[in-house]
Design an enzyme around this catalytic site. Structure first.
Site, PDB file in Angstrom:
ATOM      1  CG  ASP A 166      32.330  47.408  36.581  1.00  0.00           C
ATOM      2  OD1 ASP A 166      31.854  48.333  35.889  1.00  0.00           O
ATOM      3  OD2 ASP A 166      33.478  46.963  36.432  1.00  0.00           O
ATOM      4  CE  LYS A 234      35.055  43.603  36.472  1.00  0.00           C
ATOM      5  NZ  LYS A 234      34.877  44.767  37.363  1.00  0.00           N
ATOM      6  CE  LYS A 270      36.827  46.027  34.304  1.00  0.00           C
ATOM      7  NZ  LYS A 270      36.184  46.981  35.218  1.00  0.00           N
TER       8      LYS A 270
END
Lengths: 334, 476
Positions: A166, A234, A270
């Site tokens: 991430d 995300k 996400k």
């Protein structure tokens, strides 16, 4: 729950390559991103609110709760993290409800890079090696470090066994219009996700949408990241005042839908930060269902970045199976 | 497994419908003088909900006399006193909103999501808004101490039964008039429940009278010599008949009639939100909306992209049980209306437009029409000119802003229009050129009690809502 790695067809690769000219230089990229359709804030928020009023009950609710559990990136990102804390989280992720073994496992355990090896080992020993380990790298959460440091952070996490990375984007560069710089950075991190055996860790690109402020920025940064090869986009780090919101997530889902239509490449989404209740989680699933549909309703393509959401889902799950509300002492605190 | 939403029906138990209802005259329910009655059915199931009285000319006369008698006292009350009653009615509507929403969906066929989230909040808001005006009429811009007209005869349509009642009754009472109101033949129940709310609020007898009945009742009311003001919302055809009836009398009249609104999408529009606006513009309330955006004018350069997005969105519309909280499109209000929509849609096909509707299973009983899109429509087609009053969208294209203006205005109607563009200057330029009472920009079908509403040309005259809405009930 096995998580598959996307394999794009030749046709998709071709279509993506044909978009290469929009990233040829800073000017081309700027013209492309600013040429995307605008976002009307009032309309976007109204649509997100309407989707939030869908009533999900009985069989649909049971299905959605289990789906939501299976999509969680169970997260601990504290300065005070220890191997003991991470091991406890891994045990919880692989067996969320000790009183009901039918509860699904979570999708991934999300930790800082120095905890990746611990998490991998803990999942192996608790019999759940298929749960991914996600690692926030690239000088998370500020992203304020030199590129070589960010790449080293990434390589370190991948070497320690991270299945997913991430990364945070450089919001400063984006806000000052240095789009190509952000693009090149994402590409470089994606390359750093490669493993010696030819496989690669999945790359999730975090925008920190609360700092980008405008919806137009969110659409542009979504396209920017997808063009640079993000596997997932995300919303946020969970470390700022404004994290995932339904309108921002809806907008990112729409960007993913349009990118898929244009290139054939499927990208995951996400939302992260601030999603704490079952009710909220179900609203997000309704948005996925009505914007992208069934192909995205799996942990391969949609995740929740959350730490406390899991317990509320478990309590609701217990309510559905027993007909009674239990309470926080009937779920584990890890 | 897929994410199939389980049925989530709102409970019918919150509403108690009596087997029969009389006319509400002078604060009492009474049967029709000649004992006639008719049934009202639920359009989604064809189930008979109740039986209501058919008011005769004699009943109309009784109601008008009751309103005339009540007018003396009601109009003499200080504005602040009238405001108290209106505030009380508004609060009771809020308290009973769930019951009223279920009732409205049962009798009208509209989805509970809309009656709950759109109709009822607006109904309460209208009473609150005009309650606020009741003691400020001196400052409304119509000179000091403006006087009420007297007895208002009001006839409302079946598409928003309770909301149209609120649009009519709230300003009439705030300004000191008394009311005889006739709800539509197919949707009389919420007006009868409103009669009960008037009693609950302690409203003086005769201030509000409700007469159920068909067109003949409406004609008797409009033609009654002691009615001072006629307010009508409904079809242009009936509006013309009313205009003929009142011509030559000293009755005031406002008419809010049909529409064929243009919803204009430019190539720089926020596409995702424009799609939502188009859907909301034509499929809200099954398209039973006089200001519906039934003509989509799309710039040719984004036509393909927009239509693809629109079709994708239309596939997610859920048609079915109006009481299910997840229903987007409910039932067509009556068999007659369904026949009219079907005939016009067939005419669209016969004249060469291309018809498209998503695959959707329609319930076996009741009156249903799938959300439908016509492409390749030209100004010469009937479906581009006539009001369909159903979930049927006609898509036309344009190349330049001037052409968009020309096509948008090329209609006998002029109730509303929508403009979708990110460019503010173009939006303002367009708005000044369009001949329509309401022009929405980057949105559609948004209502607010403070905002005046009404039409140009065959869409009628007079304004309802806002400060302008007071004028129709004051002697100015």
């Amino acid at each position: 729950m096995p998580i598959t790695v996307p394999a794009y067809g030749k046709e998709a690769a071709g279509r993506l390559a044909s978009m290469a000219d929009v990233t040829a230089d800073d000017g081309a990229l700027r013209r492309f991103l600013h040429g995307l359709p605008g976002v009307d804030a009032v309309g976007l928020e109204a649509r997100a609110a309407t989707l939030g009023t869908r009533s999900i009950k009985t069989t649909a609710k049971a299905y959605a709760i289990d789906l939501a559990i299976s999509m969680i990136d169970l997260t601990t990102l504290e300065g005070a993290d220890t191997p003991g804390k991470v091991r406890a989280l891994c045990a919880k992720g692989s067996n969320p409800d000790p009183t009901d073994r039918t509860a699904p496992k979570v999708a991934a355990i999300c930790v800082y890079p120095d905890m990746v090896a611990t998490a991998k080992e803990a999942l192996r020993s608790s019999g759940a090696p298929d749960i991914h380990v996600a690692s926030v790298a690239t000088a998370f959460p500020a992203g304020r470090a030199a590129l070589p440091v960010k790449l080293a952070d990434t390589r370190d996490a991948v070497a320690a066994g991270a299945d997913e990375i991430d990364m945070v984007i450089d919001r400063g560069a984006f806000l000052s219009g240095r789009y190509l710089e952000v693009f090149e950075e994402i590409k470089a991190v994606k390359e750093a996700c490669a493993r010696p055996d030819g496989s690669a860790a999945h790359l999730k690109v975090i925008f920190e949408t609360g700092e980008l402020q405008t919806y137009d920025n969110v659409r542009r940064v979504s396209w920017l990241a997808m063009l640079a090869g993000a596997d997932f986009i995300k919303t946020s780090t969970g470390k700022v005042a404004v994290n995932a919101t339904p309108p921002v997530t809806l907008l990112m889902l729409e960007a993913v839908r349009d990118f898929h239509a244009a290139t054939g490449v499927q990208v995951g989404v996400k939302p992260a930060g601030g999603i704490r209740t079952t009710k909220d989680a179900l609203k997000y699933l309704v948005m996925v269902n009505e914007t992208l549909g069934e192909p995205w309703l799996t942990a391969d393509w949609f995740r929740f970045g959350a730490s406390s959401l899991l317990n509320d889902l478990l309590m609701q799950r217990q309510k559905l199976s027993t007909g009674r509300y239990s309470g926080p002492d009937y779920v584990t605190v890890d | 497994m897929t994410f199939d939403y389980a049925p989530a029906p709102e409970s019918r138990a919150v509403v108690d419908i009596a087997p029969s209802y009389g006319l509400f005259i002078d604060g009492e329910f009474a049967p029709a003088s000649d004992g006639k009655a008719f049934k009202t059915v639920s359009p989604s199931s064809e189930e008979a909900l109740s039986e209501v009285a058919q008011a005769s000319a004699e009943d109309v006369d009784r109601a008008v006399r009751a309103a005339r008698k009540a007018f003396e006292k009601w109009s003499a009350l200080p504005g602040a006193e009238r405001a108290k009653y209106l505030f009380r009615i508004a609060r009771i509507i809020q308290e009973r909103s769930r019951e009223l929403a279920v009732l409205e969906s049962l009798d009208n066929g509209k989805p509970i999501r809309e009656s709950r989230d759109a109709d009822l909040p607006l109904v309460a808001a209208h009473f609150f808004y005009y309650a606020g005006w009741a003691d400020k009429l001196d400052h409304a811009g119509y000179g000091p101490n403006p006087r009420p007209l007297g007895v208002a005869g009001q006839v409302i349509p079946w598409n928003f039964p309770l909301l149209m009642l609120a649009w009519k009754i709230a300003p009439a009472l705030a300004t000191g008039n008394t009311v005889v109101l006739k709800p539509a033949e197919t949707t009389p129940l919420s007006a009868l429940f409103f009669a009960d709310i008037c009693r609950q609020a302690g409203l003086p007898k005769g201030v509000v009278n409700i007469l159920t009945g068909d067109g003949s009742t409406g004609a008797a009311l409009v033609g009654h010599p002691d009615v001072d003001k006629v307010a009508f919302t409904g079809s242009t055809e009936v509006g013309k008949a009313i205009a003929r009836t009142v011509a030559g009398t000293d009755k005031r009249v406002t008419l809010e009639l049909g529409g064929k609104a243009a919803n204009i999408v430019f190539d720089d529009a926020p596409i995702d939100q424009a799609v939502e606006g188009i859907v909301n513009g034509i499929f809200f309330n099954q398209g039973h909306v006089c200001c519906a955006g039934s003509r989509l004018l799309v710039q040719e350069s984004v036509q393909d992209e927009l239509l693809e997005a629109l079709k994708r969105r239309m596939r997610t519309l859920r048609v079915g049980d109006p009481l299910d909280k997840n229903t987007d499109i409910g039932a067509i209000n009556s068999a007659e209306q369904l026949a009219r929509i079907t005939a016009l849609a067939d005419a669209g096909e016969a004249e060469g437009a291309e018809r498209w509707a998503p695959d959707c299973e329609l319930p076996g009983s009741g009156y249903w029409f799938a959300p439908t899109l016509f492409t390749g429509v030209t100004q010469a087609h009937r479906i581009a000119r006539e009001e369909i009053f159903g979930p049927v969208l006609s898509v036309l294209t344009f190349r330049t802003p001037a052409e968009a203006v020309e096509k948008a205005n090329n209609t006998p109607y002029g109730l509303s229009a929508g403009i979708w563009t990110e460019k503010g200057s173009r939006m303002l330029w367009m708005a000044s050129k369009l001949r329509a009472g309401v022009i929405w920009s980057n949105t559609f079908n948004k209502f607010d009690p403070a905002s005046p509403f009404g039409g140009y040309k065959e869409s009628g005259f007079g304004r309802e809502g806002g400060r302008h809405g007071l004028e129709a009930y004051l002697n100015v």
